[in-house]
Design a protein around this motif. Structure first.
Motif, PDB file in Angstrom:
ATOM      1  N   VAL A  83      36.521  32.350  49.597  1.00  0.00           N
ATOM      2  CA  VAL A  83      37.837  31.423  49.350  1.00  0.00           C
ATOM      3  C   VAL A  83      37.774  30.542  48.214  1.00  0.00           C
ATOM      4  CG1 VAL A  83      38.947  29.478  50.795  1.00  0.00           C
ATOM      5  CG2 VAL A  83      37.813  31.350  52.057  1.00  0.00           C
ATOM      6  N   MET A  84      36.653  30.149  47.673  1.00  0.00           N
ATOM      7  CA  MET A  84      36.583  29.402  46.562  1.00  0.00           C
ATOM      8  C   MET A  84      36.995  30.517  45.376  1.00  0.00           C
ATOM      9  SD  MET A  84      36.556  26.663  44.387  1.00  0.00           S
ATOM     10  CE  MET A  84      35.851  25.496  45.269  1.00  0.00           C
ATOM     11  N   THR A  85      36.456  31.564  45.519  1.00  0.00           N
ATOM     12  CA  THR A  85      36.745  32.737  44.387  1.00  0.00           C
ATOM     13  C   THR A  85      38.261  32.791  44.276  1.00  0.00           C
ATOM     14  OG1 THR A  85      34.643  33.732  44.784  1.00  0.00           O
ATOM     15  CG2 THR A  85      36.221  34.962  43.868  1.00  0.00           C
ATOM     16  N   ALA A  86      38.808  33.149  45.338  1.00  0.00           N
ATOM     17  CA  ALA A  86      40.449  33.009  45.242  1.00  0.00           C
ATOM     18  C   ALA A  86      41.088  31.950  44.913  1.00  0.00           C
ATOM     19  CB  ALA A  86      40.766  33.439  46.940  1.00  0.00           C
ATOM     20  N   LYS A  91      44.212  29.663  40.525  1.00  0.00           N
ATOM     21  CA  LYS A  91      44.655  28.548  39.630  1.00  0.00           C
ATOM     22  C   LYS A  91      44.744  29.050  38.322  1.00  0.00           C
ATOM     23  CE  LYS A  91      43.136  23.740  39.158  1.00  0.00           C
ATOM     24  NZ  LYS A  91      42.058  22.678  39.312  1.00  0.00           N
ATOM     25  N   ASP A  92      43.588  29.988  37.787  1.00  0.00           N
ATOM     26  CA  ASP A  92      43.890  30.461  36.481  1.00  0.00           C
ATOM     27  C   ASP A  92      45.053  31.299  36.095  1.00  0.00           C
ATOM     28  OD1 ASP A  92      41.489  28.810  35.698  1.00  0.00           O
ATOM     29  OD2 ASP A  92      40.184  30.801  35.930  1.00  0.00           O
ATOM     30  N   HIS A  93      45.320  32.211  37.263  1.00  0.00           N
ATOM     31  CA  HIS A  93      46.419  33.330  37.313  1.00  0.00           C
ATOM     32  C   HIS A  93      47.349  32.978  38.294  1.00  0.00           C
ATOM     33  CE1 HIS A  93      43.829  35.263  34.196  1.00  0.00           C
ATOM     34  NE2 HIS A  93      42.961  34.743  34.915  1.00  0.00           N
ATOM     35  N   PRO A  94      48.063  32.176  38.390  1.00  0.00           N
ATOM     36  CA  PRO A  94      49.198  31.636  39.530  1.00  0.00           C
ATOM     37  C   PRO A  94      50.030  32.771  40.035  1.00  0.00           C
ATOM     38  CG  PRO A  94      49.058  29.843  37.924  1.00  0.00           C
ATOM     39  CD  PRO A  94      48.343  31.042  37.389  1.00  0.00           C
ATOM     40  N   LEU A  95      50.134  33.141  41.177  1.00  0.00           N
ATOM     41  CA  LEU A  95      51.367  34.185  41.743  1.00  0.00           C
ATOM     42  C   LEU A  95      52.390  33.634  42.496  1.00  0.00           C
ATOM     43  CD1 LEU A  95      48.770  37.143  42.875  1.00  0.00           C
ATOM     44  CD2 LEU A  95      50.082  36.813  40.723  1.00  0.00           C
ATOM     45  N   GLY A  96      53.394  33.818  42.357  1.00  0.00           N
ATOM     46  CA  GLY A  96      54.677  33.417  43.434  1.00  0.00           C
ATOM     47  C   GLY A  96      54.223  33.820  44.700  1.00  0.00           C
ATOM     48  N   PRO A 102      49.439  40.596  37.600  1.00  0.00           N
ATOM     49  CA  PRO A 102      49.129  41.511  36.454  1.00  0.00           C
ATOM     50  C   PRO A 102      48.311  42.646  37.171  1.00  0.00           C
ATOM     51  CG  PRO A 102      47.851  39.675  36.362  1.00  0.00           C
ATOM     52  CD  PRO A 102      48.840  39.412  37.223  1.00  0.00           C
ATOM     53  N   GLN A 103      48.248  43.954  36.425  1.00  0.00           N
ATOM     54  CA  GLN A 103      47.557  45.115  37.033  1.00  0.00           C
ATOM     55  C   GLN A 103      46.005  45.042  36.055  1.00  0.00           C
ATOM     56  OE1 GLN A 103      48.415  47.951  38.718  1.00  0.00           O
ATOM     57  NE2 GLN A 103      49.802  46.334  39.368  1.00  0.00           N
ATOM     58  N   ILE A 104      44.887  45.108  36.943  1.00  0.00           N
ATOM     59  CA  ILE A 104      43.594  45.018  36.823  1.00  0.00           C
ATOM     60  C   ILE A 104      43.146  46.416  37.011  1.00  0.00           C
ATOM     61  CG2 ILE A 104      41.367  43.510  37.036  1.00  0.00           C
ATOM     62  CD1 ILE A 104      43.338  41.468  38.376  1.00  0.00           C
ATOM     63  N   THR A 105      42.393  46.645  35.496  1.00  0.00           N
ATOM     64  CA  THR A 105      41.679  48.197  35.735  1.00  0.00           C
ATOM     65  C   THR A 105      40.238  47.762  36.341  1.00  0.00           C
ATOM     66  OG1 THR A 105      42.714  48.846  33.635  1.00  0.00           O
ATOM     67  CG2 THR A 105      40.941  50.058  34.242  1.00  0.00           C
ATOM     68  N   VAL A 106      40.060  48.669  37.328  1.00  0.00           N
ATOM     69  CA  VAL A 106      38.586  48.805  38.007  1.00  0.00           C
ATOM     70  C   VAL A 106      37.554  49.252  37.097  1.00  0.00           C
ATOM     71  CG1 VAL A 106      37.208  49.587  39.932  1.00  0.00           C
ATOM     72  CG2 VAL A 106      39.967  48.860  40.308  1.00  0.00           C
ATOM     73  N   ASP A 107      36.444  48.582  36.778  1.00  0.00           N
ATOM     74  CA  ASP A 107      35.566  49.024  36.035  1.00  0.00           C
ATOM     75  C   ASP A 107      34.211  49.836  36.530  1.00  0.00           C
ATOM     76  OD1 ASP A 107      33.837  47.131  37.255  1.00  0.00           O
ATOM     77  OD2 ASP A 107      33.860  45.630  35.562  1.00  0.00           O
ATOM     78  N   LEU A 130      44.930  48.213  40.097  1.00  0.00           N
ATOM     79  CA  LEU A 130      45.311  47.577  41.158  1.00  0.00           C
ATOM     80  C   LEU A 130      45.956  46.110  40.445  1.00  0.00           C
ATOM     81  CD1 LEU A 130      42.530  48.150  43.458  1.00  0.00           C
ATOM     82  CD2 LEU A 130      44.679  49.169  43.554  1.00  0.00           C
ATOM     83  N   SER A 131      46.895  45.704  41.428  1.00  0.00           N
ATOM     84  CA  SER A 131      47.259  44.253  41.199  1.00  0.00           C
ATOM     85  C   SER A 131      46.415  42.999  41.413  1.00  0.00           C
ATOM     86  CB  SER A 131      48.585  43.969  41.847  1.00  0.00           C
ATOM     87  OG  SER A 131      48.620  44.134  43.085  1.00  0.00           O
ATOM     88  N   GLU A 132      46.520  41.915  40.908  1.00  0.00           N
ATOM     89  CA  GLU A 132      45.893  40.884  41.280  1.00  0.00           C
ATOM     90  C   GLU A 132      45.807  40.688  42.717  1.00  0.00           C
ATOM     91  OE1 GLU A 132      45.780  36.124  40.593  1.00  0.00           O
ATOM     92  OE2 GLU A 132      46.917  37.298  39.279  1.00  0.00           O
TER      93      GLU A 132
END
Length: 307
Positions: A83-86, A91-96, A102-107, A130-132
């Motif tokens: 929950v804190m991770t989310a 907080k750093d990358h807010p979403l409506g 943004p799309q994030i590439t799986v490493d 995959l999206s955030e």
């Protein structure tokens, strides 16, 4: 030097003020007995079936505290950590409310960890984007530890740098008995209290993205095979609309939960350290069962107590 004489009236007033201050301090800062805090009087006093072991805390937004019960010392919280991770990621990358982000590439690390037999994971493949929002769902719904660490690396460059952010946010929220050591909660060294995690629950449920994701009993995500099933099996019963489970041998079972009362008020609660020392499955069952009893009693007793 002549001694100043204090009149009996002034002395009596001073004593009364001292007593008043002492009572105020007792309520605001309850004393401890053998490491266990004596809880302050709840704002809404209900007869509730608090868990017989571990610790728990609950409140009704707009009405106040329902009280706390059990040991107030920090304990491992397992995947409730997410929950804190989310909270930090958003907080750093807010979403409506309807944004995918943004799309994030799986490493390769996230893919390699997806087959670990020793922790809960989500089946992601290196190179796929995959999206955030989808990654947040894979972390919060099936409790993917590998996805939590992937999000931490994406946000801060490393899990270690991200954990520093988690602890700064905890301090800012007044979570004085909380220490985060990882983004997923797999580390037994991540510890907190029910009272502290309740502070986080208040903030988390203000975020429409977290609130929408944790209310999903299951969902489908493009690129991920099959349905993703929520580990919180209380959803849809007794008004439950979230939040997050946790379980490990050291933590036992844990649940941060949110429910809507019959009158529409938001009820929040946290139950920690249920049946520690056994299997994670046994602990999670105990946390879910004891939370369900507590939530059902609150739903039953609250209307009469607030008339």
């Amino acid at each position: 030097m002549a001694r100043t004489r204090v009149s009996p009236l002034a002395g009596g007033l001073a004593a009364a003020v001292a007593v008043g201050l002492a009572v105020t301090c007792w309520v605001v800062f309850p004393p401890e007995v053998a490491g266990r805090a004596i809880a302050a009087r709840p704002d809404v006093d209900l007869s509730l079936p608090w868990p017989a072991q571990g610790q728990a805390s609950a409140e009704v937004q707009g009405l106040g505290s329902l009280g706390s019960h059990g040991d107030r010392r920090p304990v491992p919280i397992a995947s409730v950590t997410k929950v804190m991770t989310a909270y930090v990621v958003l907080k750093d990358h807010p979403l409506g409310p309807d944004d995918a982000g943004p799309q994030i590439t799986v490493d390769e690390q996230a893919e390699a960890e997806s087959t670990s037999p020793d922790e809960s994971t989500a089946p992601v493949r290196a190179g796929r984007s995959l999206s955030e929002r989808d990654l947040l769902a894979l972390m919060l719904v099936p409790s993917g530890n590998n996805v939590a660490r992937l999000l931490a690396r994406w946000d801060a460059g490393s899990q270690e740098a991200f954990v520093a952010k988690m602890n700064r946010e905890a301090a800012a929220l007044g979570m004085t008995d909380t220490t985060y050591t990882g983004a997923s909660g797999v580390e037994d060294s991540t510890t907190s209290t029910a009272v502290d995690q309740l502070r986080l629950a208040r903030e988390a449920m203000k975020n429409p993205v977290i609130r929408a994701i944790v209310a999903k009993a299951s969902l489908r995500i493009d690129g991920v095979p099959g349905a993703v099933v929520n580990t919180n099996t209380l959803l849809g019963r007794n008004g439950v609309i979230g939040l997050k489970t946790g379980s490990s041998t050291a933590a036992g079972g844990a649940l941060m939960w949110a429910a809507e009362s019959r009158g529409g008020a938001l009820i929040l609660g946290v139950v920690l350290h249920q049946s520690p020392g056994g299997t994670p499955g046994q602990g999670l069952r105990a946390a879910l069962e004891n939370s369900e009893k507590l939530i059902a009693a609150i739903q039953r007793e609250l209307p009469a107590a607030t008339r």
